[in-house]
Design an enzyme around this catalytic site. Structure first.
Site, short mmCIF file in Angstrom:
data_model
loop_
_atom_site.label_atom_id
_atom_site.label_comp_id
_atom_site.label_asym_id
_atom_site.label_seq_id
_atom_site.Cartn_x
_atom_site.Cartn_y
_atom_site.Cartn_z
N HIS A 99 0.95 -1.15 -0.05
CA HIS A 99 -0.12 -0.05 0.05
C HIS A 99 0.93 1.27 0.05
O HIS A 99 2.16 1.07 0.55
CB HIS A 99 -0.92 0.01 1.31
CG HIS A 99 -1.71 -1.11 1.51
ND1 HIS A 99 -1.24 -2.25 2.13
CD2 HIS A 99 -3.25 -1.17 1.26
CE1 HIS A 99 -2.47 -3.05 2.45
NE2 HIS A 99 -3.39 -2.43 1.79
N ASP A 102 2.39 1.96 3.18
CA ASP A 102 3.36 1.05 3.96
C ASP A 102 4.71 1.37 3.62
O ASP A 102 5.78 1.21 4.56
CB ASP A 102 3.28 -0.05 3.37
CG ASP A 102 1.87 -0.87 3.12
OD1 ASP A 102 1.05 -0.51 4.33
OD2 ASP A 102 1.63 -1.89 2.47
N GLU A 230 -10.87 -6.79 -4.36
CA GLU A 230 -10.69 -7.72 -3.32
C GLU A 230 -11.80 -7.89 -2.42
O GLU A 230 -11.86 -6.93 -1.51
CB GLU A 230 -9.24 -7.41 -2.64
CG GLU A 230 -9.11 -8.62 -1.50
CD GLU A 230 -7.81 -8.29 -0.81
OE1 GLU A 230 -6.81 -7.70 -1.46
OE2 GLU A 230 -7.74 -8.32 0.20
N HIS A 269 -10.86 -13.98 3.65
CA HIS A 269 -12.16 -13.15 3.44
C HIS A 269 -13.23 -13.94 3.11
O HIS A 269 -14.35 -14.00 3.17
CB HIS A 269 -11.79 -11.99 2.39
CG HIS A 269 -10.90 -11.20 2.77
ND1 HIS A 269 -10.43 -10.21 1.89
CD2 HIS A 269 -10.23 -10.76 3.85
CE1 HIS A 269 -9.61 -9.22 2.41
NE2 HIS A 269 -9.43 -9.74 3.75
N ASP A 305 -10.31 -11.69 10.95
CA ASP A 305 -9.38 -11.98 10.15
C ASP A 305 -7.96 -12.15 10.57
O ASP A 305 -7.20 -10.96 10.63
CB ASP A 305 -9.54 -10.63 8.94
CG ASP A 305 -8.86 -10.62 7.77
OD1 ASP A 305 -8.61 -11.70 7.40
OD2 ASP A 305 -8.77 -9.65 7.05
N ASP A 337 -0.71 -12.42 1.97
CA ASP A 337 -1.30 -11.42 2.90
C ASP A 337 -1.34 -12.06 4.23
O ASP A 337 -2.51 -12.44 4.63
CB ASP A 337 -2.63 -10.81 2.27
CG ASP A 337 -3.33 -9.53 3.21
OD1 ASP A 337 -2.48 -9.53 4.23
OD2 ASP A 337 -4.12 -9.25 2.50
C1 XUL Z 1 -7.24 -6.64 4.33
C2 XUL Z 1 -6.83 -6.80 3.20
C3 XUL Z 1 -5.79 -5.87 2.66
C4 XUL Z 1 -5.80 -5.89 1.15
C5 XUL Z 1 -4.98 -4.77 0.45
O1 XUL Z 1 -8.10 -7.59 4.91
O2 XUL Z 1 -6.55 -8.13 3.12
O3 XUL Z 1 -4.80 -6.17 3.12
O4 XUL Z 1 -5.10 -7.06 0.71
O5 XUL Z 1 -5.45 -3.74 0.94
CO CO Z 2 -5.70 -9.09 1.28
#
Ligand code: XUL
Ligand code: CO
Length: 435
Positions: A99, A102, A230, A269, A305, A337
């Site tokens: 990001h 980051d 996403e 997710h 999460d 991630d």
């Molecule tokens: C949040 C998530 C983020 C995205 C990118 O749950 O997965 O880190 O991957 O913004």
């Molecule tokens: Co993600």
């Protein structure tokens, strides 16, 4: 190595090795179904968890021991770039993701933030040129700062929309500068808390507006990049607009964005949405929209999460099966991630956790390839749907029947016989591919 001292470049040593810093299953040069494992898997390391994670949780402070803090924010940011590329080289990973916030401090103003991004991306570019490591995707963080309290594109405050647009524009420029292959939109706070004060239609229209602006700007500056959305059902918002693959696909159709976006699907997710990961992958694949994956898994008992490194071969096998059936991820990849547990405090754990994830996906790839080669699922499905291969079934799927002709058929047909699915037997056969 300066930051990861005493850790050599990780290579494949096979299953019997006692070396913790070796791959036991991921052999980058081994050819599986016509491509090397490196080409099939396209692993990426995520900047946010790896470089910025602290190990804090809602009940406690950070626990990770890290050695890259400098005297100023910019010095720390540069140290992190150096340490990050060191890690990528140790892991032999060829892609990364980040990001905007980051990599660079946000400073006192948007202008200062953008200047910082320019300076840090110069250094990142230098590292990329030297190592051949590539940018899988970058994205804009439109959810951490308090200005995004009500969302970004879906905020009730138009000034916030404009601020978000400026970040998106910069993300596209950075992607062009670093030759990024994808750009991700995760709608962090794009959702609502309560319908009592929400104009749902305006918010959805505005979300689509920002995405359209992004597509137009990339075209305008001549940057051919794959845009990805996403999905996530909740957290931080109670209701997130990109709930899951199916909801996001409906949104893309409604706003005529279907040819401009694919999906970036994340394991954790999927389970938050009450689906399996493979359900999400299959749904996207069936619409031709499977773009990339965020490889992690949930501690489902906790129900939030947790972004754990993927270590479950059952899940990665079924995920890799979908990816192989999709003919790979093309421009996409497998992005970790994922964050090390709060108790995995050492720098070594960053290496060990990625090895675990890579080996788990390599095993998934090998098992899925074997199932595909032996037509494991194909034969089950062929047999199960055999009634559509001939007779009335063949006529239905050729669109030669209607309610009247089918009523005639059903009236004459007598009692219906359904065959057993033998699902327990199938699951036990599937287990044989995993060991
Ligand atoms: C949040 C998530 C983020 C995205 C990118 O749950 O997965 O880190 O991957 O913004
Ligand atoms: Co993600």
């Amino acid at each position: 190595m300066k930051y990861f001292s005493n850790i050599e470049k990780v290579s494949f040593e096979g299953k019997g090795t006692k070396n913790r810093f070796a791959f036991r299953h991921y052999n980058p040069n081994e050819v599986i179904m016509g491509k090397t494992m490196e080409e099939q898997l396209r692993f990426a390391v995520a900047y946010w968890h790896t470089m910025n994670g602290t190990g804090s949780d809602p009940f406690g402070d950070g626990t990770y021991i890290r050695n890259w803090n400098g005297r100023t924010h910019m010095e720390t940011a540069k140290n992190k770039v150096n340490a990050f590329f060191e890690l990528l080289e140790i892991l032999n990973v060829k892609y990364f993701t980040f990001h905007d916030i980051d990599i660079a401090p946000q400073g006192e103003s948007l202008k200062e933030f953008m200047d910082n991004i320019d300076e840090i991306t110069d250094l990142i570019k230098e590292k990329m040129d030297k190592t051949g490591i590539k940018l899988l995707w970058n994205t804009q963080n439109l959810f951490t700062h308090p200005r995004f309290i009500n969302g970004a594109a879906t905020s009730n405050n138009a000034d916030v929309f404009a601020y978000a647009a400026a970040q998106v524009k910069k993300t596209i420029e950075v992607s062009k500068k670093l030759n990024g292959e994808n750009i991700v939109f995760w709608g962090g706070r794009e959702g609502y808390e309560s319908l009592l004060n929400t104009d749902l239609n305006l918010e959805l229209d505005n979300m689509a507006r920002l995405l359209k602006m992004a597509v137009d700007y990339a075209k305008k500056i001549g940057h051919k990049v794959q845009f990805l959305i996403e999905p996530k059902p909740k957290e931080p918002m109670t209701h997130q607009y990109d709930h899951d693959a199916a909801t996001t696909i409906a949104f893309l159709y409604k706003y005529n964005l279907i040819n401009d976006f694919k999906l970036n699907l994340e394991g954790n997710h999927a389970t938050l949405a009450g689906h399996t990961f493979e359900h999400e992958l299959r749904t996207a694949r069936s619409y031709g929209l499977l773009g990339s994956i965020d490889a992690n898994h949930a501690e489902t008992i906790l129900g939030w999460d947790t972004d754990e490194f993927p270590t479950n071969i059952y899940d990665t096998t079924l995920a890799m099966y979908e990816i192989l059936e999709n003919n790979g991820l093309q421009k996409g990849g497998i992005n970790f991630d994922a964050k090390v547990r709060r108790t995995s405090t050492s720098m070594e754990d960053l290496v060990l956790a990625h090895i675990a994830g890579m080996d788990t996906y390599a095993r998934g790839l090998k098992s899925a390839a074997k199932m595909k080669e032996e037509k494991f699922f194909d034969s089950i499905i062929q047999e199960r749907y055999a009634s559509y291969k001939e007779g009335i079934g063949a006529s239905i799927v050729s669109d030669n029947e209607n309610l009247e002709t089918l009523t005639d058929y059903a009236m004459k047909n007598g009692e219906i016989e359904n065959k057993s699915n033998h699902l327990e037997y199938i699951k036990s056969m599937l287990n044989d591919y995993l060991v």
